[in-house]
Write a protein that holds these residues in place. Sequence first.
Motif, PDB file in Angstrom:
ATOM      1  N   ASP A  99      40.433  31.422   8.935  1.00 56.63           N
ATOM      2  CA  ASP A  99      40.472  30.379   9.960  1.00 56.63           C
ATOM      3  C   ASP A  99      40.755  28.985   9.411  1.00 56.63           C
ATOM      4  N   ARG A 100      40.690  28.792   8.112  1.00 55.12           N
ATOM      5  CA  ARG A 100      40.759  27.446   7.536  1.00 55.12           C
ATOM      6  C   ARG A 100      42.085  26.750   7.793  1.00 55.12           C
ATOM      7  N   THR A 101      43.203  27.447   7.658  1.00 55.04           N
ATOM      8  CA  THR A 101      44.506  26.814   7.865  1.00 55.04           C
ATOM      9  C   THR A 101      44.641  26.304   9.292  1.00 55.04           C
ATOM     10  N   ALA A 102      44.245  27.105  10.257  1.00 51.66           N
ATOM     11  CA  ALA A 102      44.341  26.681  11.658  1.00 51.66           C
ATOM     12  C   ALA A 102      43.439  25.482  11.928  1.00 51.66           C
ATOM     13  N   TRP A 103      42.227  25.500  11.373  1.00 51.01           N
ATOM     14  CA  TRP A 103      41.322  24.368  11.578  1.00 51.01           C
ATOM     15  C   TRP A 103      41.813  23.119  10.868  1.00 51.01           C
ATOM     16  N   MET A 104      42.453  23.281   9.717  1.00 53.13           N
ATOM     17  CA  MET A 104      43.048  22.123   9.018  1.00 53.13           C
ATOM     18  C   MET A 104      44.110  21.483   9.909  1.00 53.13           C
ATOM     19  N   LYS A 105      44.973  22.308  10.486  1.00 53.99           N
ATOM     20  CA  LYS A 105      46.028  21.780  11.361  1.00 53.99           C
ATOM     21  C   LYS A 105      45.425  21.093  12.581  1.00 53.99           C
ATOM     22  N   THR A 106      44.401  21.694  13.165  1.00 54.74           N
ATOM     23  CA  THR A 106      43.753  21.094  14.329  1.00 54.74           C
ATOM     24  C   THR A 106      43.132  19.750  13.959  1.00 54.74           C
ATOM     25  N   ALA A 107      42.423  19.700  12.842  1.00 54.14           N
ATOM     26  CA  ALA A 107      41.798  18.446  12.415  1.00 54.14           C
ATOM     27  C   ALA A 107      42.853  17.379  12.153  1.00 54.14           C
ATOM     28  N   GLN A 108      43.952  17.742  11.512  1.00 57.79           N
ATOM     29  CA  GLN A 108      45.004  16.766  11.212  1.00 57.79           C
ATOM     30  C   GLN A 108      45.596  16.152  12.475  1.00 57.79           C
ATOM     31  N   HIS A 110      43.991  15.498  15.160  1.00 58.41           N
ATOM     32  CA  HIS A 110      43.005  14.644  15.816  1.00 58.41           C
ATOM     33  C   HIS A 110      42.523  13.476  14.965  1.00 58.41           C
ATOM     34  N   LEU A 111      42.807  13.499  13.673  1.00 63.28           N
ATOM     35  CA  LEU A 111      42.375  12.408  12.803  1.00 63.28           C
ATOM     36  C   LEU A 111      43.323  11.220  12.919  1.00 63.28           C
ATOM     37  N   PRO A 112      42.787  10.014  12.854  1.00 63.45           N
ATOM     38  CA  PRO A 112      43.668   8.838  12.811  1.00 63.45           C
ATOM     39  C   PRO A 112      44.305   8.753  11.423  1.00 63.45           C
ATOM     40  N   PRO A 113      45.290   7.892  11.238  1.00 60.08           N
ATOM     41  CA  PRO A 113      45.817   7.691   9.883  1.00 60.08           C
ATOM     42  C   PRO A 113      44.679   7.277   8.947  1.00 60.08           C
ATOM     43  N   LEU A 114      44.605   7.898   7.793  1.00 62.10           N
ATOM     44  CA  LEU A 114      43.473   7.684   6.897  1.00 62.10           C
ATOM     45  C   LEU A 114      43.667   6.508   5.946  1.00 62.10           C
ATOM     46  N   GLY A 115      44.869   5.995   5.822  1.00 60.49           N
ATOM     47  CA  GLY A 115      45.094   4.819   4.992  1.00 60.49           C
ATOM     48  C   GLY A 115      44.982   5.104   3.517  1.00 60.49           C
ATOM     49  N   ASN A 116      45.102   4.038   2.740  1.00 59.89           N
ATOM     50  CA  ASN A 116      45.084   4.198   1.284  1.00 59.89           C
ATOM     51  C   ASN A 116      43.889   3.494   0.639  1.00 59.89           C
TER      52      ASN A 116
END
Length: 144
Positions: A99-108, A110-116
Amino acid sequence: DLAARCSPAQSGGLTLTTLGGFLALTPTGDLTALERVASACVRDLDPFRAPASPDELARRRSAGLTTRQEALMMEWGYPYVMEEFRFHLTLSGRLAQADRTAWMKTAQTHLPPLGNRYDLGSIALCGERPDGRFELIQRYTLTG
């Protein structure tokens, strides 16, 4: 008192990763300042820590601790502190490998740009509710 003595910390940005089967945000770049804050929290707040129960020690040991992790656990009550600590912001419970790959895609999505750059400007005192979840009691700005 700890927050008044400890200065804020910065690192590179945050990145979405899997850490021990969990989704987490982990910092990039130089982690020296984050490690300084984490070590100060462990060291300075240790007098307030309840001793680990025999069951807790056995549970931790069942993970196959290194000699250093065992020593840290006996000194500080937890094996993943000081140089064994990895700063992270947990985003999920343990996920099945499939399930990790699908959850990674889902999280990506919904996350805002994370910046540097990641700024750690406060620490929080939390308590554990009867259901096992943490609850914020007070947030303290790092001003040292």
